[in-house]
Design a protein around this motif. Sequence first.
Motif, PDB file in Angstrom:
ATOM      1  N   GLY A 185       0.667  -1.176   0.573  1.00  0.00           N
ATOM      2  CA  GLY A 185       0.118   0.301  -0.316  1.00  0.00           C
ATOM      3  C   GLY A 185       0.762   1.272  -0.150  1.00  0.00           C
ATOM      4  N   PHE A 186       1.880   1.417   0.540  1.00  0.00           N
ATOM      5  CA  PHE A 186       3.514   2.547   0.839  1.00  0.00           C
ATOM      6  C   PHE A 186       3.459   2.869  -0.461  1.00  0.00           C
ATOM      7  CE2 PHE A 186       7.008   3.228   1.301  1.00  0.00           C
ATOM      8  CZ  PHE A 186       7.509   4.293   1.474  1.00  0.00           C
ATOM      9  N   ALA A 187       3.523   1.571  -0.867  1.00  0.00           N
ATOM     10  CA  ALA A 187       4.050   2.094  -2.684  1.00  0.00           C
ATOM     11  C   ALA A 187       3.908   1.773  -3.566  1.00  0.00           C
ATOM     12  CB  ALA A 187       4.962   0.459  -2.688  1.00  0.00           C
ATOM     13  N   ALA A 188       2.147   1.698  -3.834  1.00  0.00           N
ATOM     14  CA  ALA A 188       1.908   2.460  -4.284  1.00  0.00           C
ATOM     15  C   ALA A 188       1.079   3.620  -4.459  1.00  0.00           C
ATOM     16  CB  ALA A 188       0.118   1.116  -3.949  1.00  0.00           C
ATOM     17  N   LYS A 189       1.151   3.771  -3.472  1.00  0.00           N
ATOM     18  CA  LYS A 189       0.421   5.614  -3.169  1.00  0.00           C
ATOM     19  C   LYS A 189       2.091   6.246  -4.073  1.00  0.00           C
ATOM     20  CE  LYS A 189      -2.312   5.208   1.279  1.00  0.00           C
ATOM     21  NZ  LYS A 189      -2.055   5.275   2.807  1.00  0.00           N
ATOM     22  N   ARG A 190       3.043   5.570  -4.119  1.00  0.00           N
ATOM     23  CA  ARG A 190       3.809   6.226  -4.413  1.00  0.00           C
ATOM     24  C   ARG A 190       4.274   6.145  -6.002  1.00  0.00           C
ATOM     25  NH1 ARG A 190       4.282   6.409  -0.054  1.00  0.00           N
ATOM     26  NH2 ARG A 190       5.433   7.626   1.568  1.00  0.00           N
ATOM     27  N   GLY A 191       2.994   5.256  -6.290  1.00  0.00           N
ATOM     28  CA  GLY A 191       3.192   4.774  -7.908  1.00  0.00           C
ATOM     29  C   GLY A 191       4.423   3.349  -8.511  1.00  0.00           C
ATOM     30  N   VAL A 192       4.581   2.917  -6.978  1.00  0.00           N
ATOM     31  CA  VAL A 192       4.929   1.722  -8.127  1.00  0.00           C
ATOM     32  C   VAL A 192       4.690   0.460  -7.008  1.00  0.00           C
ATOM     33  CG1 VAL A 192       7.420   0.215  -6.577  1.00  0.00           C
ATOM     34  CG2 VAL A 192       7.148   2.383  -6.734  1.00  0.00           C
ATOM     35  N   VAL A 193       4.171  -0.110  -8.003  1.00  0.00           N
ATOM     36  CA  VAL A 193       3.245  -2.049  -8.247  1.00  0.00           C
ATOM     37  C   VAL A 193       4.533  -2.682  -8.224  1.00  0.00           C
ATOM     38  CG1 VAL A 193       1.751  -3.446  -9.414  1.00  0.00           C
ATOM     39  CG2 VAL A 193       1.489  -0.687  -9.647  1.00  0.00           C
ATOM     40  N   LEU A 194       4.802  -4.126  -7.069  1.00  0.00           N
ATOM     41  CA  LEU A 194       5.323  -4.664  -6.343  1.00  0.00           C
ATOM     42  C   LEU A 194       4.205  -6.017  -7.227  1.00  0.00           C
ATOM     43  CD1 LEU A 194       6.678  -3.690  -3.666  1.00  0.00           C
ATOM     44  CD2 LEU A 194       8.353  -3.440  -5.066  1.00  0.00           C
ATOM     45  N   ALA A 195       4.800  -6.165  -7.918  1.00  0.00           N
ATOM     46  CA  ALA A 195       4.417  -7.381  -8.233  1.00  0.00           C
ATOM     47  C   ALA A 195       4.959  -8.886  -6.885  1.00  0.00           C
ATOM     48  CB  ALA A 195       4.565  -7.803  -9.387  1.00  0.00           C
ATOM     49  N   ALA A 196       3.839 -10.225  -7.681  1.00  0.00           N
ATOM     50  CA  ALA A 196       4.820 -11.459  -6.312  1.00  0.00           C
ATOM     51  C   ALA A 196       5.829 -11.939  -7.420  1.00  0.00           C
ATOM     52  CB  ALA A 196       3.313 -12.475  -6.651  1.00  0.00           C
ATOM     53  N   GLY A 197       6.937 -11.957  -6.726  1.00  0.00           N
ATOM     54  CA  GLY A 197       7.921 -12.299  -7.372  1.00  0.00           C
ATOM     55  C   GLY A 197       8.930 -13.744  -7.608  1.00  0.00           C
ATOM     56  N   ASN A 198       9.122 -14.492  -8.121  1.00  0.00           N
ATOM     57  CA  ASN A 198       9.309 -15.995  -7.835  1.00  0.00           C
ATOM     58  C   ASN A 198       9.809 -16.315  -6.228  1.00  0.00           C
ATOM     59  OD1 ASN A 198       9.278 -16.033 -11.036  1.00  0.00           O
ATOM     60  ND2 ASN A 198      11.022 -16.145 -11.398  1.00  0.00           N
ATOM     61  N   ALA A 199      11.156 -15.417  -5.874  1.00  0.00           N
ATOM     62  CA  ALA A 199      10.726 -16.117  -4.648  1.00  0.00           C
ATOM     63  C   ALA A 199       9.924 -16.634  -3.397  1.00  0.00           C
ATOM     64  CB  ALA A 199      12.199 -14.804  -3.837  1.00  0.00           C
ATOM     65  N   GLY A 200       8.926 -15.235  -3.981  1.00  0.00           N
ATOM     66  CA  GLY A 200       8.290 -15.499  -3.270  1.00  0.00           C
ATOM     67  C   GLY A 200       7.219 -16.739  -3.572  1.00  0.00           C
ATOM     68  N   LYS A 201       6.955 -16.652  -4.471  1.00  0.00           N
ATOM     69  CA  LYS A 201       6.035 -18.290  -5.356  1.00  0.00           C
ATOM     70  C   LYS A 201       6.294 -19.257  -4.829  1.00  0.00           C
ATOM     71  CE  LYS A 201       4.638 -15.740  -8.938  1.00  0.00           C
ATOM     72  NZ  LYS A 201       4.255 -15.347 -10.930  1.00  0.00           N
ATOM     73  N   LEU A 202       7.759 -19.495  -4.710  1.00  0.00           N
ATOM     74  CA  LEU A 202       9.234 -20.684  -4.662  1.00  0.00           C
ATOM     75  C   LEU A 202       8.715 -20.446  -2.348  1.00  0.00           C
ATOM     76  CD1 LEU A 202      10.350 -23.058  -5.630  1.00  0.00           C
ATOM     77  CD2 LEU A 202      12.604 -21.207  -4.551  1.00  0.00           C
ATOM     78  N   LYS A 203       8.141 -19.259  -1.864  1.00  0.00           N
ATOM     79  CA  LYS A 203       8.345 -19.483  -0.579  1.00  0.00           C
ATOM     80  C   LYS A 203       6.996 -19.670  -0.490  1.00  0.00           C
ATOM     81  CE  LYS A 203       6.233 -16.077   0.960  1.00  0.00           C
ATOM     82  NZ  LYS A 203       4.718 -16.111   1.180  1.00  0.00           N
ATOM     83  N   ALA A 204       6.116 -20.420  -0.719  1.00  0.00           N
ATOM     84  CA  ALA A 204       4.571 -20.771  -0.761  1.00  0.00           C
ATOM     85  C   ALA A 204       4.775 -22.026  -1.052  1.00  0.00           C
ATOM     86  CB  ALA A 204       3.239 -19.666  -1.289  1.00  0.00           C
ATOM     87  N   VAL A 205       5.983 -22.476  -2.455  1.00  0.00           N
ATOM     88  CA  VAL A 205       4.868 -24.079  -2.335  1.00  0.00           C
ATOM     89  C   VAL A 205       5.299 -24.697  -1.776  1.00  0.00           C
ATOM     90  CG1 VAL A 205       6.244 -25.576  -3.839  1.00  0.00           C
ATOM     91  CG2 VAL A 205       5.369 -23.570  -4.661  1.00  0.00           C
ATOM     92  N   PHE A 206       7.110 -23.683  -0.698  1.00  0.00           N
ATOM     93  CA  PHE A 206       7.534 -25.195   0.378  1.00  0.00           C
ATOM     94  C   PHE A 206       6.728 -24.961   1.822  1.00  0.00           C
ATOM     95  CE2 PHE A 206      11.213 -25.412  -2.414  1.00  0.00           C
ATOM     96  CZ  PHE A 206      12.112 -25.868  -1.962  1.00  0.00           C
ATOM     97  N   GLN A 207       6.152 -23.342   1.898  1.00  0.00           N
ATOM     98  CA  GLN A 207       5.435 -23.518   3.015  1.00  0.00           C
ATOM     99  C   GLN A 207       4.123 -24.395   2.801  1.00  0.00           C
ATOM    100  OE1 GLN A 207       4.280 -19.703   2.745  1.00  0.00           O
ATOM    101  NE2 GLN A 207       4.990 -18.502   4.233  1.00  0.00           N
ATOM    102  N   ASN A 208       3.446 -24.763   1.558  1.00  0.00           N
ATOM    103  CA  ASN A 208       2.616 -25.748   1.745  1.00  0.00           C
ATOM    104  C   ASN A 208       2.961 -26.692   1.516  1.00  0.00           C
ATOM    105  OD1 ASN A 208       0.261 -23.857   1.029  1.00  0.00           O
ATOM    106  ND2 ASN A 208       0.838 -24.199  -0.747  1.00  0.00           N
ATOM    107  N   LEU A 209       4.099 -27.536   1.560  1.00  0.00           N
ATOM    108  CA  LEU A 209       5.632 -28.461   1.446  1.00  0.00           C
ATOM    109  C   LEU A 209       4.750 -28.991   2.556  1.00  0.00           C
ATOM    110  CD1 LEU A 209       7.751 -29.006  -1.084  1.00  0.00           C
ATOM    111  CD2 LEU A 209       5.975 -30.227  -0.949  1.00  0.00           C
ATOM    112  N   PHE A 210       5.287 -27.825   3.656  1.00  0.00           N
ATOM    113  CA  PHE A 210       5.663 -28.174   4.979  1.00  0.00           C
ATOM    114  C   PHE A 210       4.180 -28.441   5.915  1.00  0.00           C
ATOM    115  CE2 PHE A 210       4.419 -25.780   8.795  1.00  0.00           C
ATOM    116  CZ  PHE A 210       5.803 -26.694  10.168  1.00  0.00           C
ATOM    117  N   ILE A 211       3.221 -27.535   5.440  1.00  0.00           N
ATOM    118  CA  ILE A 211       2.158 -27.967   6.153  1.00  0.00           C
ATOM    119  C   ILE A 211       1.350 -29.581   5.423  1.00  0.00           C
ATOM    120  CG2 ILE A 211       0.122 -26.826   5.997  1.00  0.00           C
ATOM    121  CD1 ILE A 211       1.005 -24.022   5.077  1.00  0.00           C
ATOM    122  N   GLY A 212       1.556 -29.570   4.536  1.00  0.00           N
ATOM    123  CA  GLY A 212       0.935 -31.060   4.639  1.00  0.00           C
ATOM    124  C   GLY A 212       2.267 -31.998   5.047  1.00  0.00           C
TER     125      GLY A 212
END
Length: 216
Positions: A123-150
């Motif tokens: 939200g802070f970045a968006a107010k300054r006109g910077v859009v932060l999209a989800a990157g590969n590191a974040g997507k890979l983080k989600a994969v390993f979180q799900n592996l752990f949870i399962g």
Amino acid sequence: MAWRNLPNAITLGRIVLALVVAPMVMYDGFSWRMAGFVIFLAAAFSDLWDGHLARSRNLISDFGKLMDPLADKLLLAATFIPFYLLSHWTEPGTRFPWFGWKFPLWILVVIFGREAFITVFRGFAAKRGVVLAAGNAGKLKAVFQNLFIGAAIFWYALQSAAREHGWNTKLWEYWQWFHAGFTVVALTIAVVLTVYSLYVYLRDFGSLAGKKQAAP
């Protein structure tokens, strides 16, 4: 209506599944926990499906942009918090697959602290006109979180089965070491990627904000 959009309907379904998973994980019974394991898998895979549908069918909506990350965070809370409660209070006699056999509070702080910070920072970045999209590191983080949870839900399900059926064999002992090792590795990588992905967000913001200021 927004919820009639198929990807949005799947996202709402994932929210419902997250609310169902938590009590199933908390209940000490093999059947309940295995049902929770299956429901978690359905919720985790639905995250991939709704995103693919939204992009491939041009069904991306503001509602989906808001609810999809909310559903992801709710699924995290519906599993990580029960793991902590089980290992410390509700079922402390069941070893948790982590060093010391307890689910540490600092991991909750890192995981949810990162999520809260990114939400506010976007939200802070968006107010300054910077859009932060989800990157590969974040997507890979989600994969390993799900592996752990399962793996952790399956661990608790098998521990319930061992108590119910009196498992006390070498095969069961060896399996526990393998299962615990897999879970520890998945969680360790997930935590490392959680911190790294936060660094990537901050780095990308600095780069994009610098380019924006330099632009005429």
